[in-house]
Design an enzyme around this catalytic site. Structure first.
Site: not given
Lengths: 430, 430
Positions: B259, B262, B327-328, B361, B420
């Protein structure tokens, strides 16, 4: 007077493009003011809410309290007559029944390589619902937003509603109770959005904010997006009625005016293949306007944004519908399904001659929160999905990891991400 | 060196809250520049794209052409080695198989009052996919965005990718072809977003734009939102690994570094109930960093944002997971499902000791576009739903309109919307 255009005109395309490009919203410059309000609420919490509500809503929350009490909701219930309450319950039940079918299913499965895949849906833990004050304070909107949240399983639904001069529409409070809203606070504007996003001493923060509001509210929602989720920002409402000459012009005129009475920036468009019928509808609109309580609003909307499009035949309609991408689409013909299959872009479709759009506003069961301003090209109306989120699931054992590992490592290395490759390889002694 | 905190510390809550509040993104002030770029593209079309690409990407599009040709994609295919191409195809097939299951179903039914209800899903007519240039130009991201769009049935998927100094990663072109992308243009930055939203002589406009990008791209997407749809704005990536002491510290360290490599702003967090194991993992991270090609990036991420949280027992983990909303999430324990049922907020979960996040991924099949920066509290990863929209359907006949009409009219009048009510009443002679 609304415009009239026809596909027989040689410059139809230019006229139609101009109709599509019409801007119906004046974008107010409120960004600086909103930024200041949000900063104030973050810094001072309840004290800021009290000061801002005194200034904008002329209400003393230090005295009245920020939270609306159960006793106040009881009093509101007592003030609502029986038939109206029954109608609210009827609407609530129908909305609930329709939205229950939208609950998405979890899934787990093992594929041919032995990899376990799937997903789980979970409800958002807390949702804030903004309800405007004044004339746009609609109990039906409370139901349309809060019922799907509760169907989704949101444990905490928090409503904020401004109380100008201390007053809240009792129907809004009753609708909130019927929908299962958990907490109600009498704050509005950007300060209410800030309180929902960041929390104050009285109001715990939520994870997502939904509901319509004025320019300040819309701007504040955009600003807090990221800290919390938000729904779409709704623009003025609109209807497109596709009607052949077999309709009663008075019915179609009534439908066009029902949309127009919402807002001077609302838009009502008629597509018809019958030029005589078009003229009859235009006359009926003028006639019905004479006795309409909100004739000033509806008349302005029809005058400034209303349009009639005369087509050679209704086969020309779908292409126009899809470019307009209306929030509401009525197909007032004998075989509406023949047109429906050709419709790609529309928030909601009302089929046949006996389905006025107003039915969908209240008691049809489907949601009346729908994409406006041509956004039906890329977005949908409110559903239960707005209140849940999805977690994807993946599980390998050593064998299935071996089946996938080579390709994963090849791609990781092709992307220059060596550690990605190693995290796979180390488990396989590669 | 990453921080270490423990739930045994008396000030744990303050330390954990500080970890949650850590800002990992520097928000660049690019709004004025982006507004100018968008205005330029709207005014001058292709000519603006050519000028801006010369300035920002040092590429002469007047000579090279804005559109990437089939011959260029053929050349890219020839430049990619067999195993990498096979890995891309393997990934494509798995992503396609997983996402096919997500296609939502249409529905029509008649309820007990005779009202016909339902909905239809339609694909968005044209979608733009932004692909970054340079080192963040990942073929896997092309697959993860374009394959679900094609599974959804989007007829026109348009890719834009900058070509700094004239170059585009050949793997990106091959991935685009494998995913079924219909058109590719070598433009990037805010100018590419403007072209997709408003169109130029060469690039027809789309209805929605997806894909990651830098601050200019993110700002441009926010600005064109409304004219087109956009996906979420993704922040730096993150992983939370929950691991007991029975794991190999080297495996867990490899996952944390995968991770971290990145982006220097990425975040890797370990939760464990074993303080000795925590120390072993920290040592392993340092050891593996020594031989990692992207050690500068991964080391900075681990030093600035890495964290180890030691808990008394893993029963404390779910509450922390849900507040982090990663996220993960890796659950590296023997019985991960026991923890999974308590997880509410996570983009994707990787179960057991043999499911490193990197599998997801590339080739797991599930999507790697996932909610970052705690937004898993209110949003989901990319699915086929991102590329379709829903039209709700309602149909009454005279009898079912009569069954609903009274309640609709009562609510319309309670809301002060007489037109209406009339649109219902006129059909029922009420």
């Amino acid at each position: 007077m609304a415009i009239r255009i026809s596909t027989r005109q040689p410059d139809f395309e230019a006229r139609f493009a101009a109709l599509l490009a019409t801007k119906r919203e004046v974008s107010e410059e409120v960004d600086a003011a909103v930024a200041e309000i949000i900063a104030d609420v973050r810094a001072r919490g309840d004290a800021a809410l009290i000061d801002l509500s005194a200034r904008f809503d002329r209400v003393d929350l230090a005295h009245l309290g920020i939270a609306v009490t159960q006793a106040e909701i009881d009093a509101a219930e007592a003030a609502v007559d029986g038939p109206t309450r029954a109608a609210l319950e009827f609407a609530r039940d129908r909305i609930e029944a329709y939205h229950r079918r939208q609950k998405p299913a979890d899934e787990r499965y093992v594929d041919s390589l032995g990899v376990e895949l799937g997903h789980r849906w979970t409800a958002i833990e807390a949702v804030g619902l903004y309800v405007p004050g004044g004339t746009a304070s609609y109990p039906s909107s409370v139901l349309m937003n809060a019922v799907p949240a509760k169907v989704a399983g949101v444990p905490r639904v928090v409503m904020v509603v401004p109380a100008p001069n201390g007053e809240i529409n009792p129907l809004v409070l009753v609708a909130a109770r019927l929908a299962g809203v958990d907490e109600i606070y009498r704050v509005g504007g950007a300060q209410a959005i800030a309180a929902l996003a960041y929390g104050t001493e009285t109001i715990r923060p939520v994870a997502k904010i939904v509901g319509p509001g004025n320019a300040y509210v819309a701007c504040a929602k955009r600003r807090v997006f990221g800290t919390v989720g938000i729904d779409m920002v709704a623009g003025p409402s609109e209807v497109l009625v596709v009607a052949d000459g077999d309709n009663d012009p008075a019915w179609v005129a009534a439908d066009l005016l029902a949309q127009a009475e919402h807002d001077a920036a609302a838009q009502s468009i008629l597509i018809t293949d019958d030029v005589v019928f078009a003229t009859s509808v235009e006359r009926e609109v003028a006639r019905q306007l004479e006795t309409l309580p909100r004739a000033d609003v509806a008349g302005a909307s029809w005058r400034d944004y209303g349009a009639t499009i005369v087509v050679r035949n209704l086969g020309e309609a779908p292409a126009l519908i899809n470019r307009i991408a209306p929030e509401h689409l009525e197909l007032a013909v004998d075989q509406p399904d023949e047109l429906l299959v050709l419709v790609r872009n529309a928030g909601a479709v009302f089929l046949g001659r006996y389905t006025p759009e107003a039915i969908g506003d209240y008691v049809g069961g489907s949601n009346h929160v729908l994409p406006t301003a041509r956004s039906a090209r890329f977005s949908s109306g409110l559903t239960v999905l707005e209140f849940v989120k999805r977690t994807s699931i993946l599980r390998c054992d050593v064998d299935s990891l071996r089946a996938l590992g080579g390709a994963a490592m090849a791609l990781a290395r092709a992307e220059g991400l060596e550690a990605h490759g190693r995290s796979v390889g180390i488990r396989l002694n590669l």
